[in-house]
Design a protein around this motif. Structure first.
Motif, mmCIF file in Angstrom:
data_model
loop_
_atom_site.group_PDB
_atom_site.id
_atom_site.type_symbol
_atom_site.label_atom_id
_atom_site.label_comp_id
_atom_site.label_asym_id
_atom_site.label_seq_id
_atom_site.Cartn_x
_atom_site.Cartn_y
_atom_site.Cartn_z
ATOM 1 N N ALA A 201 0.825 -1.173 0.022
ATOM 2 C CA ALA A 201 -0.140 0.258 0.251
ATOM 3 C C ALA A 201 1.162 1.295 0.007
ATOM 4 N N SER A 202 0.443 1.953 -0.620
ATOM 5 C CA SER A 202 1.394 3.569 -0.412
ATOM 6 C C SER A 202 0.150 4.885 -1.362
ATOM 7 N N PRO A 203 0.772 5.689 -0.017
ATOM 8 C CA PRO A 203 -0.112 6.868 -1.262
ATOM 9 C C PRO A 203 0.306 7.854 -2.170
ATOM 10 N N GLU A 204 1.146 7.326 -3.073
ATOM 11 C CA GLU A 204 1.418 7.513 -4.130
ATOM 12 C C GLU A 204 1.983 6.428 -5.077
ATOM 13 N N HIS A 205 2.428 5.477 -4.992
ATOM 14 C CA HIS A 205 2.852 4.639 -6.702
ATOM 15 C C HIS A 205 2.037 4.211 -6.838
ATOM 16 N N THR A 206 1.897 3.344 -7.506
ATOM 17 C CA THR A 206 0.403 3.332 -8.731
ATOM 18 C C THR A 206 0.748 1.088 -9.351
ATOM 19 N N GLU A 207 2.057 1.537 -10.032
ATOM 20 C CA GLU A 207 2.696 -0.246 -10.522
ATOM 21 C C GLU A 207 3.744 -0.710 -9.779
ATOM 22 N N LEU A 208 3.838 -1.709 -9.076
ATOM 23 C CA LEU A 208 4.533 -2.303 -8.013
ATOM 24 C C LEU A 208 5.180 -3.770 -8.403
ATOM 25 N N GLU A 209 4.784 -4.595 -9.836
ATOM 26 C CA GLU A 209 4.353 -6.035 -9.789
ATOM 27 C C GLU A 209 5.655 -6.790 -8.805
ATOM 28 N N GLY A 210 6.573 -6.050 -8.242
ATOM 29 C CA GLY A 210 7.263 -7.200 -7.478
ATOM 30 C C GLY A 210 6.914 -7.730 -6.176
ATOM 31 N N LEU A 211 5.365 -6.454 -5.372
ATOM 32 C CA LEU A 211 5.323 -6.785 -4.197
ATOM 33 C C LEU A 211 4.128 -6.731 -3.736
ATOM 34 N N GLY A 212 3.136 -8.415 -5.024
ATOM 35 C CA GLY A 212 1.542 -8.948 -5.050
ATOM 36 C C GLY A 212 0.617 -7.618 -4.865
ATOM 37 N N THR A 213 0.122 -7.701 -4.339
ATOM 38 C CA THR A 213 -1.172 -7.068 -4.679
ATOM 39 C C THR A 213 -1.725 -6.133 -3.801
ATOM 40 N N LYS A 214 -2.009 -5.095 -4.396
ATOM 41 C CA LYS A 214 -2.392 -3.081 -4.160
ATOM 42 C C LYS A 214 -3.394 -3.522 -3.497
ATOM 43 N N HIS A 215 -3.338 -2.816 -2.219
ATOM 44 C CA HIS A 215 -4.526 -2.284 -1.371
ATOM 45 C C HIS A 215 -4.678 -0.724 -0.992
ATOM 46 N N ASN A 216 -5.557 -0.762 -1.195
ATOM 47 C CA ASN A 216 -5.644 1.072 -0.648
ATOM 48 C C ASN A 216 -5.896 1.511 0.414
ATOM 49 N N ALA A 217 -5.331 0.726 1.288
ATOM 50 C CA ALA A 217 -5.478 1.286 2.733
ATOM 51 C C ALA A 217 -4.672 0.589 3.726
ATOM 52 N N PHE A 218 -3.971 0.620 4.544
ATOM 53 C CA PHE A 218 -2.597 -0.005 5.636
ATOM 54 C C PHE A 218 -3.781 -1.368 6.227
ATOM 55 N N ASP A 219 -4.967 -0.652 6.622
ATOM 56 C CA ASP A 219 -5.267 -1.601 7.067
ATOM 57 C C ASP A 219 -6.298 -2.819 6.454
ATOM 58 N N ASP A 220 -6.654 -2.680 5.469
ATOM 59 C CA ASP A 220 -6.900 -4.162 4.245
ATOM 60 C C ASP A 220 -5.395 -4.825 4.160
ATOM 61 N N LEU A 221 -4.805 -4.434 3.759
ATOM 62 C CA LEU A 221 -2.986 -4.944 3.765
ATOM 63 C C LEU A 221 -3.293 -5.570 4.981
ATOM 64 N N ILE A 222 -3.206 -5.034 5.813
ATOM 65 C CA ILE A 222 -2.816 -6.085 7.143
ATOM 66 C C ILE A 222 -3.608 -6.919 7.468
ATOM 67 N N ALA A 223 -5.037 -6.237 7.093
ATOM 68 C CA ALA A 223 -5.786 -8.027 7.541
ATOM 69 C C ALA A 223 -5.679 -9.265 6.653
ATOM 70 N N ALA A 224 -5.383 -8.523 4.753
ATOM 71 C CA ALA A 224 -5.325 -9.747 3.943
ATOM 72 C C ALA A 224 -3.466 -9.941 4.352
ATOM 73 N N ALA A 225 -2.391 -9.632 4.826
ATOM 74 C CA ALA A 225 -1.732 -10.569 5.339
ATOM 75 C C ALA A 225 -2.297 -11.644 6.457
ATOM 76 N N VAL A 226 -3.116 -11.247 7.462
ATOM 77 C CA VAL A 226 -2.972 -11.852 8.495
ATOM 78 C C VAL A 226 -4.207 -12.950 8.619
ATOM 79 N N ASN A 227 -5.190 -13.000 7.789
ATOM 80 C CA ASN A 227 -5.827 -13.915 7.164
ATOM 81 C C ASN A 227 -5.724 -15.211 6.804
ATOM 82 N N THR A 228 -4.617 -14.337 5.830
ATOM 83 C CA THR A 228 -3.407 -15.793 4.824
ATOM 84 C C THR A 228 -2.404 -16.567 5.596
#
Length: 393
Positions: free
Chosen positions: A355-382
């Motif tokens: 997740a990032s407030p500025e960057h848009t395309e980062l193919e080496g880092l997995g799935t893009k999330h719009n919010a830090f909370d969403d990113l954390i939830a996805a990782a913890v759920n897995t």
């Protein structure tokens, strides 16, 4: 078969303006020579403490690290209405009653003299905040004996409180200790292996230390027509830069500390990841207010081993003319992640995202999330929706 999750790695890039987040004993900016250039550094202890303070707020639990556990017990007993002299004696007996060696505090007015009942343990204890109340409760059980007991006046004096019960309290844990660990070698079985590893933060590029000259005006003399100059002058060191930060949570070690409690694990890991993202050491905060957030957060759930991307910045990042360091640092991180994961095999990564407030395309880092909370939830759920055999829970 899906491999069980073992580690949650967290990588951050964070630009910090004019600041001195972590000073050495000379009030200088901490640094490290890496890639043959000097970088600004923030110690893992400093950033871990900042994260721990936020973490404690989020989970509603606290731990206290101190050599003055006896004085904390004294204050607790005074709040319960105990007379000061008796509360001080009880606190001293609580601090002197374990296997930890101790000394008496020096009298401030006469440093050659010690103060009775003001005990300093030679090792810092690290216990849940509730342990203070537990020690006070133990003293209350033995109040009659404490009223006739002798004061603690020298390290050879013995406590009248039961050693086994004091040490049982010193072994107690809460969520903070289960995640961050506890080092107390003087008490048997009191050590807790932390489930958390935190790296020293360092700038991705070469940095210079700036000397800031300052002066303070004396408000009284400034009103006099014939006054000149300042009331005080000095200088301090500061720097600025884009930092790479890394930490990892060992889920196996966490499970060893808390048992098979997915709800507790979920609460602790989620709270830590959020706290680490939003934390910032507080040195010089009133004169710099460097309250930025990360420009990039990347999380990866791995089945094999932690993987730091610090080597991506061994060759210092250089900025384009008129540009900064964050954008090229993000590119270095993304490119290195692609290469490192190709070498190790992407099958070891159960999920990854960013997740990032500025960057848009980062193919080496997995799935893009719009919010830090969403990113954390996805990782913890897995990471936590699997049992030890690797089957989905």
């Amino acid at each position: 078969m899906i491999q069980p999750a073992r580690f949650i790695d967290i990588h951050l890039l964070q630009s910090v303006p004019f600041a001195n987040l972590n000073r050495d004993d000379l009030n200088s900016v901490k640094s490290v020579q890496y890639g043959n250039v000097l970088r600004t550094r923030v110690s893992s202890q400093s950033w871990k403490r900042a994260a721990r303070e936020l973490f404690q707020e989020r989970i509603g639990q606290e731990a206290v690290r101190t050599r003055r556990i006896g004085e904390r017990v004294t204050r607790e007993l005074e709040s319960r209405g105990w007379p000061t002299d008796l509360a001080q004696r009880a606190g001293a007996h609580a601090a002197a009653g374990s296997s930890i060696k101790f000394e008496l505090a020096k009298d401030r007015e006469n440093p050659k003299q010690t103060v009775p009942n003001k005990v300093l343990t030679n090792a810092m204890v690290y216990v849940p905040e509730a342990a203070v109340s537990d020690l006070a409760d133990l003293a209350a059980e033995h109040r009659d004996a404490l009223e006739t007991a002798k004061d603690i006046k020298k390290p050879a004096d013995k406590s009248i409180l039961p050693k086994d019960r004091i040490e049982a309290i010193l072994r107690s844990r809460n969520g903070v200790i289960n995640l961050f660990g506890q080092m107390l070698a003087e008490v048997d079985d009191a050590g807790v292996d932390g489930a958390l590893q935190v790296a020293h933060a360092l700038t991705t590029h070469e940095t210079d230390v700036e000397l800031d000259y300052f002066s303070a005006v004396d408000d009284v003399t400034a009103a006099w027509d014939d006054s000149t100059g300042s009331g005080h002058m000095g200088h301090a060191e500061f720097s600025a830069g884009t930092f790479y930060r890394f930490a990892t949570v060992d889920l196996r070690d966490l499970a060893a500390n808390i048992g098979d409690d997915e709800r507790a694990a979920r609460e602790l890991v989620t709270a830590f990841l959020g706290s680490f993202i939003e934390s910032l050491p507080q040195a010089k905060k009133n004169s710099t207010a460097a309250h930025t957030i990360p420009g990039l957060v990347h999380l990866a759930v791995r089945s094999d081993r932690p993987l730091s991307f610090a080597a991506a910045f061994e060759k210092p990042v250089r900025s384009a003319r008129g540009g900064g360091f964050e954008a090229p640092s993000v590119k270095h991180l993304n490119d290195y992640a692609l290469k490192a994961n190709t070498l190790l095999g992407t099958g070891r990564i159960l999920t990854s995202g960013w997740a990032s407030p500025e960057h848009t395309e980062l193919e080496g880092l997995g799935t893009k999330h719009n919010a830090f909370d969403d990113l954390i939830a996805a990782a913890v759920n897995t990471a936590l929706n699997q049992d030890t055999t690797g089957a989905t829970a």
